[in-house]
Design a protein around this motif. Sequence first.
Motif: not given
Length: 215
Positions: A72-98
């Motif tokens: 499958r070819g890669l799309s080349g899209r670079y997208l951001a969604d300023p209307g949906h921001q992650l907060d500290e509580a969301a990051w803790q829920a994701l349990r990403i160690p870095v």
Amino acid sequence: MSVRQLAGPGTALLRRLREPAPPQPERCEFCDVQLPREHRHLADRDERALVCVCPACALLFQQSGAAGGRYRGLSGRYLADPGHQLDEAAWQALRIPVSTAFLFRDTALERLVTLYPSPAGAAEAELDEAAWQTVLDGSRLATELEPDTEALLLRRTAGRIDCYLVPIDVCYELVGRLRLCWHGFDGGAEARAELDGFFGRLAERAKAPRVEVRP
């Protein structure tokens, strides 16, 4: 045997063998043509790998069902969604160690995969898919994400969590860049500077997803 005799052609050959070989130019995986430094990639769904290709071969695999859908070819899209921001509580829920990680949907494994940069390359983190679904619910980036070829790239800094939808080879490029400059436990100042520059360029390039009006 004199010292002068020891310093003859044989010694020069041994010296050359000890020296690192110059990097070989990358070649298209299909037609073997030499590739420039900046070139295109395909996602190999069977091998869970990226394949380097020339523009002509990349074009061939843009056709629906080419090679049984393996590549499958890669799309080349670079997208951001300023209307949906992650907060500290969301990051803790994701349990990403870095502080930096990326996730994508792997169709071979039939699940989401989360990877993060490390001095040894891309390392996989344990993933609670239910938590991801809850945190990303309502995000247009999660809705837009194409399996195997695109990823959500996240970085947590003081008071801020950035999230971008990017071609998946961009994430592996970042992993490679950080591996070259990694020092100590957390990468060190050089790695942090590389991250700052990399995400700064993403912020300049990323656009909001298009809103499609469907009948």
